[in-house]
Motif scaffolding. Structure first.
Motif, PDB file in Angstrom:
ATOM      1  N   CYS A  55       0.810  -1.278   0.052  1.00 39.73           N
ATOM      2  CA  CYS A  55      -0.065   0.034  -0.091  1.00 39.73           C
ATOM      3  C   CYS A  55       1.060   1.196   0.040  1.00 39.73           C
ATOM      4  CB  CYS A  55      -0.831  -0.115   1.074  1.00 39.73           C
ATOM      5  SG  CYS A  55      -1.817   1.501   1.388  1.00 39.73           S
ATOM      6  N   LEU A  56       1.926   1.229   0.788  1.00 37.05           N
ATOM      7  CA  LEU A  56       2.862   2.441   0.881  1.00 37.05           C
ATOM      8  C   LEU A  56       3.342   2.717  -0.427  1.00 37.05           C
ATOM      9  CD1 LEU A  56       4.591   4.567   2.126  1.00 37.05           C
ATOM     10  CD2 LEU A  56       6.304   2.767   2.341  1.00 37.05           C
ATOM     11  N   PHE A  57       3.831   1.480  -1.275  1.00 33.93           N
ATOM     12  CA  PHE A  57       4.397   1.864  -2.591  1.00 33.93           C
ATOM     13  C   PHE A  57       3.630   2.227  -3.591  1.00 33.93           C
ATOM     14  CE2 PHE A  57       8.087   0.044  -0.727  1.00 33.93           C
ATOM     15  CZ  PHE A  57       9.241   0.937  -1.442  1.00 33.93           C
ATOM     16  N   ASP A  58       2.313   1.875  -3.376  1.00 35.88           N
ATOM     17  CA  ASP A  58       1.322   2.178  -4.243  1.00 35.88           C
ATOM     18  C   ASP A  58       0.865   3.702  -4.059  1.00 35.88           C
ATOM     19  OD1 ASP A  58      -1.353   1.588  -5.970  1.00 35.88           O
ATOM     20  OD2 ASP A  58      -2.322   2.280  -4.006  1.00 35.88           O
ATOM     21  N   GLN A  59       0.877   4.132  -2.997  1.00 36.27           N
ATOM     22  CA  GLN A  59       0.492   5.522  -2.519  1.00 36.27           C
ATOM     23  C   GLN A  59       1.630   6.489  -3.199  1.00 36.27           C
ATOM     24  OE1 GLN A  59      -2.493   6.769  -0.787  1.00 36.27           O
ATOM     25  NE2 GLN A  59      -2.917   4.696  -1.949  1.00 36.27           N
ATOM     26  N   VAL A  60       2.940   6.029  -3.070  1.00 38.68           N
ATOM     27  CA  VAL A  60       4.098   6.615  -3.352  1.00 38.68           C
ATOM     28  C   VAL A  60       4.195   6.830  -4.924  1.00 38.68           C
ATOM     29  CG1 VAL A  60       6.647   6.430  -3.870  1.00 38.68           C
ATOM     30  CG2 VAL A  60       5.455   6.177  -1.537  1.00 38.68           C
ATOM     31  N   GLU A  61       3.890   5.494  -5.592  1.00 39.98           N
ATOM     32  CA  GLU A  61       3.566   5.579  -7.112  1.00 39.98           C
ATOM     33  C   GLU A  61       2.644   6.846  -7.678  1.00 39.98           C
ATOM     34  OE1 GLU A  61       4.789   3.580 -10.958  1.00 39.98           O
ATOM     35  OE2 GLU A  61       5.653   3.626  -8.734  1.00 39.98           O
ATOM     36  N   LYS A  62       1.311   6.804  -6.734  1.00 40.30           N
ATOM     37  CA  LYS A  62       0.372   7.748  -7.248  1.00 40.30           C
ATOM     38  C   LYS A  62       0.602   9.173  -6.623  1.00 40.30           C
ATOM     39  CE  LYS A  62      -3.331   4.068  -6.918  1.00 40.30           C
ATOM     40  NZ  LYS A  62      -4.359   3.645  -6.356  1.00 40.30           N
ATOM     41  N   GLU A  63       1.882   9.408  -6.027  1.00 40.87           N
ATOM     42  CA  GLU A  63       2.273  10.651  -5.728  1.00 40.87           C
ATOM     43  C   GLU A  63       1.414  11.250  -4.490  1.00 40.87           C
ATOM     44  OE1 GLU A  63       3.022  13.086  -9.048  1.00 40.87           O
ATOM     45  OE2 GLU A  63       4.761  12.218  -9.535  1.00 40.87           O
ATOM     46  N   ILE A  64       0.673  10.229  -3.655  1.00 44.68           N
ATOM     47  CA  ILE A  64       0.171  10.665  -2.311  1.00 44.68           C
ATOM     48  C   ILE A  64       0.883  10.606  -1.370  1.00 44.68           C
ATOM     49  CG2 ILE A  64      -1.739   9.950  -1.226  1.00 44.68           C
ATOM     50  CD1 ILE A  64      -3.128   8.804  -3.674  1.00 44.68           C
ATOM     51  N   ALA A  65       1.778   9.697  -1.124  1.00 44.32           N
ATOM     52  CA  ALA A  65       2.841   9.416  -0.099  1.00 44.32           C
ATOM     53  C   ALA A  65       4.053   9.784  -0.510  1.00 44.32           C
ATOM     54  CB  ALA A  65       2.458   8.183   0.669  1.00 44.32           C
TER      55      ALA A  65
END
Length: 281
Positions: A55-65
């Motif tokens: 989930c973290l890397f998904d959010q990073v990929e989406k530039e949310i995290a």
């Protein structure tokens, strides 16, 4: 081939004397899948941390995290159990990528609560569903005195994370490669590799390590779990073993779930090596 001697039948025979229930999912990436109780729900224990990392890397990929964000160890993150941050006092500040790494490689419970707080419980569960893991859920942060369970998953769901990581199709090739490097540093491989021949994993006596593992295990009173990717000279395969309904809740190296899990892992390893990269011809 004599149908009585298939790898599935040999595994089932091995488990007949096991005081517990083991769910297994294995994939040799050549169309051969071993699935025994693979869709049965199990308590995740710390294997849920794999989903949190995804989930973290998904959010990073989406530039949310961002992996470079800073997160603080707060009083409400305090929890006993595995890891190193519990030895510190609240107030310590870490980069997100460092907290996430500790969450996996030493299964740090405080770091896990920091990551759940950073991402949000609802976001994590939405991401899990978005990854196609319909039978997996994180119920709450880690607070053993407050909650009876942490998460639920199935061997099939858990294996799907690692099969896609191996193919570079979980989040993105770059993100998946970064996650795999973290999983390869994971310290607790007592079930998957316990009975592997030492020579395959000892670079002191060979030119290189011939077998390595990218994995994440988890243990609570109600379960003993392990799963990940096993890299061999004949290519990788994925193996997940979830255990429940055993009578002995104590933690020790020779726990029946660990012993029988190691036996199953060695059986699949030997089969894969003997058939040069397959579970079946």
């Amino acid at each position: 081939m004599d149908k009585r001697l298939t790898i599935e039948k040999r595994i089932e025979a091995e488990l007949m004397s096991y005081d517990g229930t083991m769910g297994i999912y294995a994939d040799d990436f050549h169309g051969n899948v071993i699935a025994i109780g693979a869709d049965e729900p199990f308590e995740t224990a710390s294997t849920i941390k794999t989903y949190i990392l995804a989930c973290l890397f998904d959010q990073v990929e989406k530039e949310i995290a961002s992996l470079e964000d800073m997160v603080e160890f707060k009083e409400e993150h305090t929890v006993d159990g595995s890891g190193v941050l519990c030895a510190l006092e609240p107030g310590a500040v870490l980069r997100v990528k460092d907290a996430a790494t500790l969450m996996i490689i030493v299964s740090d419970n405080v770091a896990t609560n920091m990551m759940i707080d950073y991402l949000g419980l609802d976001t994590i569960n939405a991401c899990i569903r978005g990854l196609g893991c319909r039978d997996t859920m994180l119920y709450n942060p880690l607070h053993f005195e407050r909650y009876d369970k942490l998460g639920t998953s199935t061997p099939r769901d858990y294996a799907s994370i690692f099969t896609r990581l191996a193919a570079g199709t979980l989040i993105s090739p770059e993100a998946d490669a970064k996650m795999l490097e973290i999983f390869k540093k994971q310290h607790y491989n007592s079930m998957i590799t316990k009975d592997f021949p030492a020579v395959y994993m000892d670079s002191d006596n060979t030119d290189d390590v011939m077998v390595n593992v990218a994995s994440k295990s988890g243990s609570m009173n109600a379960c003993r779990n392990d799963g990940g990717i096993i890299y061999t000279p004949y290519g990788p395969y994925v193996l997940v073993m979830f255990n429940k309904k055993f009578s002995d809740a104590m933690y020790y190296p020779a726990h029946p779930a660990t012993v029988f899990g190691a036996r199953v892992s060695r059986m699949l390893f030997d089969q894969f090596i003997a058939l040069e990269g397959r579970f079946q011809m």
